[in-house]
Design a protein around this motif. Structure first.
Motif, short mmCIF file in Angstrom:
data_model
loop_
_atom_site.label_atom_id
_atom_site.label_comp_id
_atom_site.label_asym_id
_atom_site.label_seq_id
_atom_site.Cartn_x
_atom_site.Cartn_y
_atom_site.Cartn_z
N GLN A 26 0.83 -1.21 0.00
CA GLN A 26 0.00 0.00 0.00
C GLN A 26 0.87 1.26 0.00
OE1 GLN A 26 -3.10 0.28 3.01
NE2 GLN A 26 -3.03 2.51 2.98
N LYS A 27 1.89 1.27 0.82
CA LYS A 27 2.78 2.44 0.92
C LYS A 27 3.46 2.72 -0.43
CE LYS A 27 6.66 4.23 3.68
NZ LYS A 27 7.67 4.39 2.60
N THR A 29 2.45 1.81 -3.40
CA THR A 29 1.44 2.23 -4.38
C THR A 29 1.04 3.68 -4.16
OG1 THR A 29 0.58 -0.04 -4.48
CG2 THR A 29 -0.84 1.71 -5.31
N HIS A 30 0.89 4.08 -2.90
CA HIS A 30 0.53 5.46 -2.59
C HIS A 30 1.64 6.42 -3.05
CE1 HIS A 30 -0.41 9.09 -0.28
NE2 HIS A 30 -1.64 8.61 -0.14
N GLU A 31 2.88 6.05 -2.79
CA GLU A 31 4.00 6.89 -3.21
C GLU A 31 4.06 7.00 -4.74
OE1 GLU A 31 7.36 5.06 -1.40
OE2 GLU A 31 7.00 5.97 0.57
N GLN A 33 1.49 6.76 -6.86
CA GLN A 33 0.40 7.62 -7.31
C GLN A 33 0.69 9.09 -7.01
OE1 GLN A 33 -1.85 6.69 -9.25
NE2 GLN A 33 -1.95 4.47 -9.01
N SER A 34 1.37 9.35 -5.89
CA SER A 34 1.73 10.73 -5.55
C SER A 34 2.71 11.30 -6.58
CB SER A 34 2.36 10.78 -4.15
OG SER A 34 1.42 10.45 -3.16
N LYS A 115 -6.42 15.52 -7.90
CA LYS A 115 -5.93 14.44 -7.05
C LYS A 115 -6.97 13.34 -6.90
CE LYS A 115 -2.73 14.07 -3.21
NZ LYS A 115 -2.02 14.82 -2.15
N PHE A 120 -5.79 6.47 -5.34
CA PHE A 120 -4.95 6.31 -4.15
C PHE A 120 -5.51 5.18 -3.29
CE2 PHE A 120 -3.62 10.56 -5.33
CZ PHE A 120 -2.27 10.56 -4.99
N PRO A 121 -4.66 4.26 -2.83
CA PRO A 121 -5.15 3.15 -2.00
C PRO A 121 -5.49 3.62 -0.59
CG PRO A 121 -2.76 3.08 -2.12
CD PRO A 121 -3.20 4.18 -3.06
N THR A 122 -6.38 2.88 0.05
CA THR A 122 -6.74 3.15 1.44
C THR A 122 -6.49 1.88 2.26
OG1 THR A 122 -9.04 2.39 1.26
CG2 THR A 122 -8.57 4.66 0.58
N THR A 125 -8.23 -1.13 0.83
CA THR A 125 -7.86 -1.65 -0.48
C THR A 125 -7.31 -3.07 -0.34
OG1 THR A 125 -7.32 0.58 -1.25
CG2 THR A 125 -6.46 -1.27 -2.54
#
Length: 283
Positions: A26-27, A29-31, A33-34, A115, A120-122, A125
């Motif tokens: 998740q971390k 994937t979030h990075e 997408q950012s 945005k 963005f995953p939560t 997810t």
């Protein structure tokens, strides 16, 4: 030109490791997408007023941007030097995702990417995109599934994706318990044309060691004991011995029952499922 390939498999994670492995994916994937979002904003700010309002000018600017990124990803090879250019500070997945977010639908008008447009995953997810693949988690069974599409270079792109890289890197640090681990199966164009079915690409933990020791990754168990390559090859040798003994017993039973004798043409797979029978030893 390359060939198509694919991978798929399920891995049972120790209950104490499940959340940490999922969080690592998740971390990452979030990075990712950012970074994609930040790049779309930089692209928009660099456009002229005409490019921000005229679809044709916008599309031309986007194509110019993508071409430049691809040249960084795949620089022309120099045959006059053995040196290789430094790798680009981004991946093919990054360029593809940026291009996808910036692309215009038929008849669409240029607009700044928001945005909220990005997935963005939560903490809820359960499935994460991985290039041409995915990493999916099932909390109820403490299982994670790895799957790629069937395409040329699909496996490599999936492994090089943000989620794929984080997933396989985190598996290296898992402390495996009994009845955990698993096998990643795969196939490719050449193998299938030769009549071969899916085969083990890699394996993890005690389950992988029991079923595919020669393909299993070295690992650490929950007590801190390290299972090395030498240990795994010893398990493979014991597995082959167990299969040969089973084959011999089956041959003797067949002969004793008067149903014929085995011949030299019989191979090691005649009476045992090679590569998938569990040995009699304990891990």
């Amino acid at each position: 030109m390359g060939h198509w390939d694919r991978q798929h498999g399920e891995i049972v994670l120790p209950s104490a490791e499940f959340a940490a492995v999922r969080q690592a994916v998740q971390k990452a994937t979030h990075e990712h997408q950012s970074k994609v979002f930040d790049e779309t904003q930089a692209f928009w700010k660099g456009l002229t007023r005409k490019e921000q309002t005229d679809p044709a000018a916008y599309t031309a600017a986007l194509q110019k941007y993508v071409d430049a990124k691809h040249k960084q990803l795949y620089p022309p090879q120099s045959y006059s030097s053995w040196s290789r250019p430094a790798p680009a500070p981004f991946t093919e997945e990054f360029v593809d995702d940026v291009q996808w977010r910036l692309g215009l639908p038929p008849g669409g008008k240029p607009a700044r990417v928001l945005k909220s447009d990005l997935p963005f995953p939560t903490n809820r997810t359960t499935s994460f995109p991985a290039g041409e693949g995915s990493v999916s988690f099932d909390k109820d069974t403490s299982t994670v599934r790895w799957s790629t599409s069937e395409n040329r270079g699909a496996t490599e792109r999936a492994h090089n994706s943000a989620a794929g890289t984080a997933f396989f890197d985190r598996l290296k640090t898992v402390k495996w318990t009994r009845n955990t681990g698993g096998i990643i199966m795969g196939n490719n164009e050449y193998a299938e044309e030769a009549g071969r079915g899916d085969e083990c690409s890699t394996a993890y933990g005690p389950i992988g060691a029991a079923q595919e020791p020669s393909s299993c990754q070295e690992y650490t168990d929950s007590k801190g004991n390290r299972v090395t390559r030498a240990d795994l090859m010893k398990l493979q040798s014991e597995l082959w011995d167990a299969q040969r003994k089973l084959q011999n017993r089956m041959a003797k039973a067949t002969a004793a029952a008067g149903r014929g004798k085995t011949t030299a043409a019989s191979n090691r797979g005649s009476f045992a499922s090679y590569g998938h029978s569990e040995p009699t030893f304990r891990l």
